[in-house]
Enzyme design. Sequence first.
Site, mmCIF file in Angstrom:
data_model
loop_
_atom_site.group_PDB
_atom_site.id
_atom_site.type_symbol
_atom_site.label_atom_id
_atom_site.label_comp_id
_atom_site.label_asym_id
_atom_site.label_seq_id
_atom_site.Cartn_x
_atom_site.Cartn_y
_atom_site.Cartn_z
ATOM 1 N N ARG A 127 3.239 -2.208 -4.496
ATOM 2 C CA ARG A 127 3.317 -2.605 -3.698
ATOM 3 C C ARG A 127 3.133 -4.059 -3.037
ATOM 4 N NH1 ARG A 127 -0.298 -0.475 0.189
ATOM 5 N NH2 ARG A 127 -1.942 -1.297 0.906
ATOM 6 N N THR A 171 4.163 6.341 6.657
ATOM 7 C CA THR A 171 4.282 6.610 5.104
ATOM 8 C C THR A 171 5.258 7.804 5.098
ATOM 9 O OG1 THR A 171 2.264 5.927 4.704
ATOM 10 C CG2 THR A 171 3.139 7.152 2.771
ATOM 11 N N THR A 191 5.594 3.139 1.892
ATOM 12 C CA THR A 191 5.583 3.286 2.941
ATOM 13 C C THR A 191 6.278 1.648 3.720
ATOM 14 O OG1 THR A 191 3.401 3.118 5.078
ATOM 15 C CG2 THR A 191 3.147 1.520 2.453
ATOM 16 N N ASN A 210 4.362 1.634 6.349
ATOM 17 C CA ASN A 210 2.590 0.823 7.192
ATOM 18 C C ASN A 210 2.768 1.927 7.943
ATOM 19 O OD1 ASN A 210 -0.069 1.247 7.492
ATOM 20 N ND2 ASN A 210 -0.106 -1.185 8.275
ATOM 21 N N ASP A 225 -3.420 -3.582 5.804
ATOM 22 C CA ASP A 225 -4.561 -3.090 5.040
ATOM 23 C C ASP A 225 -5.538 -3.944 4.744
ATOM 24 O OD1 ASP A 225 -3.529 0.001 5.490
ATOM 25 O OD2 ASP A 225 -2.014 -0.693 3.159
ATOM 26 N N GLY A 266 -0.439 9.064 5.371
ATOM 27 C CA GLY A 266 -1.533 10.108 6.470
ATOM 28 C C GLY A 266 -2.507 9.049 6.049
ATOM 29 N N GLY A 267 -2.504 7.933 5.556
ATOM 30 C CA GLY A 267 -3.208 6.418 5.823
ATOM 31 C C GLY A 267 -4.952 6.981 4.961
HETATM 32 O O1 DON Z 1 -1.195 2.356 1.419
HETATM 33 C C1 DON Z 1 -1.981 2.794 2.290
HETATM 34 O O2 DON Z 1 -3.200 3.314 2.686
HETATM 35 C C2 DON Z 1 -1.410 3.085 3.924
HETATM 36 N N1 DON Z 1 -0.573 1.770 4.174
HETATM 37 C C3 DON Z 1 -0.826 4.299 3.848
HETATM 38 C C4 DON Z 1 -0.243 4.384 5.363
HETATM 39 C C5 DON Z 1 0.013 6.282 6.120
HETATM 40 O O3 DON Z 1 0.173 6.684 4.579
HETATM 41 C C6 DON Z 1 0.704 6.430 7.542
HETATM 42 N N2 DON Z 1 0.741 8.082 7.261
HETATM 43 N N3 DON Z 1 1.655 8.695 7.987
#
Ligand code: DON
Length: 623
Positions: A120, A404, A422, A424, A446, A517-518
């Site tokens: 990360r 992502t 990702t 982001n 984030d 998908g956040g």
């Molecule tokens: O680490 C995370 O949870 C976010 N930065 C992920 C972002 C994400 O999944 C966007 N995708 N569609």
Amino acid sequence: MRSALALVAVSLFLAPSVASFAQVPAPTPVDYLAETPTRAPHAMVVSIHHDATDAGVEILHQGGNAVDAAVAVGFALAVVYPAAGNIGGGGFMLIRPSSARGIGKDAALKHGSPVFLDYREEAPAAASANMYLDAQGNIIPQASITGPHASGVPGTVAGLAYAEAHFGRLTLAKVMAPAIRLARDGYVLSAEEAANLQSPNLTQFPASHRIFQRDGNFYKAGETFKQPELANTLTQIAADPTSFYHGKLAAQIAAFEAANQGLITAKDLAHYEVKERTPLVGSYHGLEVLTSPPPSSGGIALIEILNILSGYNLPKIGPDRSPDQVHYITEAFRRAYMDRTDYLGDPDFNTLPLAEMAQPYYADAWRKTIDPLKPTSSADLVRPAGYLPDPTTILHPQKEDNETTHFSIVDADGNAVSNTYTLNFGFGSGVTVDPLGFLLNDEMDDFTSKPNTPNAFGLIQSAANAIAPGHRPLSCMSPTIISDPPITDLYGPIAKPGSTPTPTRPGKLRLVLGSPGGSTIMTTVANDLISVVDNGLNIQSAADAPRFHHQYLPDVLQFEKAFSIPAVEAMKARGYTTRRAAEFDEKSQGVWGDSELIAVDPTTGELLGGQDHRHHFGKAAGY
Ligand code: DON
């Protein structure tokens, strides 16, 4: 307090979206139950891009194991899927060796234990808690999302190189060869990919506009897109990955940052390291659930969801995606997300009650609060007393983000890799490091920009997730691997972060799962898992089945556009506030997430690929 926050959150809430650009063609509706998986007898690679999948299969054919293939796919996606594939971002890799012999060069050392690599991004030393606030203490719009200020120190190069050095069988140069070739010789763009490259996020930064948008003469479907600068950078990484953090590449990144008001210095890059963490282990209907520990919030939320649902016989309650099933699953989502919001942050700087959260008797207590007929409003939801310590701060969910990517790999020995990484938002900060040809993340978003204050999405983030030098922002990414039979007798119900994994006998691999998908990531993983384990869907149908999501706040049950309207209406009639994705965010095209999945046929051992058809350029392939 909670109900006031919930109101704000609902009114400002925007849907999570996979595609952030209006030009992207709408997804083709599919009859998900009629879908069939891709089959291969020995090995399988599934990713969102056909060229990246081919890179993985090529490396497997050259004698690589699942980790070699994963590193090849990771670098290839950095070339062919620039919206999310990256060397300027970060992520998580979960590796499950098939036997106690272990995998790759560190086999003897690791005794076959599963490995979780945390690569990360990290906040640079110049970052500070209030860096995205103006003099009045208000959030500066876009500051944590777009431009050079939005980037954390990238971890992907360190993560993939670490994976290769410790768990791969081949060399970095060999597994990076396909990515270098794709960057140098180019790859052919589909209409969807060409449309994606028109992102306004890229237009405002000169190097990004030049490379991805040919200075305004936008790429069209069928054209070959070449990235010579990226090819050059990848070639240098293949020869010496430490150069990205300590050598010539590091100096170039730091010089670019200094010239563009970025925060990342040579010292920040030199400080970066990959962290090996102990994966979380849960169980569901006798299956072992191996998943992501903090700084992902996804794994523990998934374990809580599954623990609550373990007490129900879902197929008896109703068929797949029927209102009765959706009700119980949603109530489990709501409860797990409440805990997530109140307790989670960077594990290196917070004491997290993970073991308590994962206890089955705690899930039993939660289950007793679920009304079989109607929703519990999030404002009235009360956590069962006596199981978890008092949360010191009221924390709220992370917002949704827009790009992502996940990929899954199983090799001929049954070793499995589940990787989510990702930038982001789509194309990250929008900034390309010149002259190195790669995009930098906007992962700083984030973190919490301002505690207990709704952000543009109406969501609130916690003080425990505050910006501080060297901290890693809380993530939802949840690479997960399911196997059978369980091996929890040797692990205990959950491995404590930092504890030494006990050498053990791995069970039989069943599923490799994950999605972008956040904040919808863990409900997507749960949707996929339940579709297969409880409802008997094949893995392709599971990937394509319409999704539903609830995250406690806002108190809204969300559905993808393809969800059956009668089912949505039935939930409304029960008292849920419902939204179908396309009704309130046309950019989302009515979908979210992107499941790239593998299942093992329990009787024949054959590998089955489930490649999410929400996008049109992915591929499941094997041999
Ligand atoms: O680490 C995370 O949870 C976010 N930065 C992920 C972002 C994400 O999944 C966007 N995708 N569609």
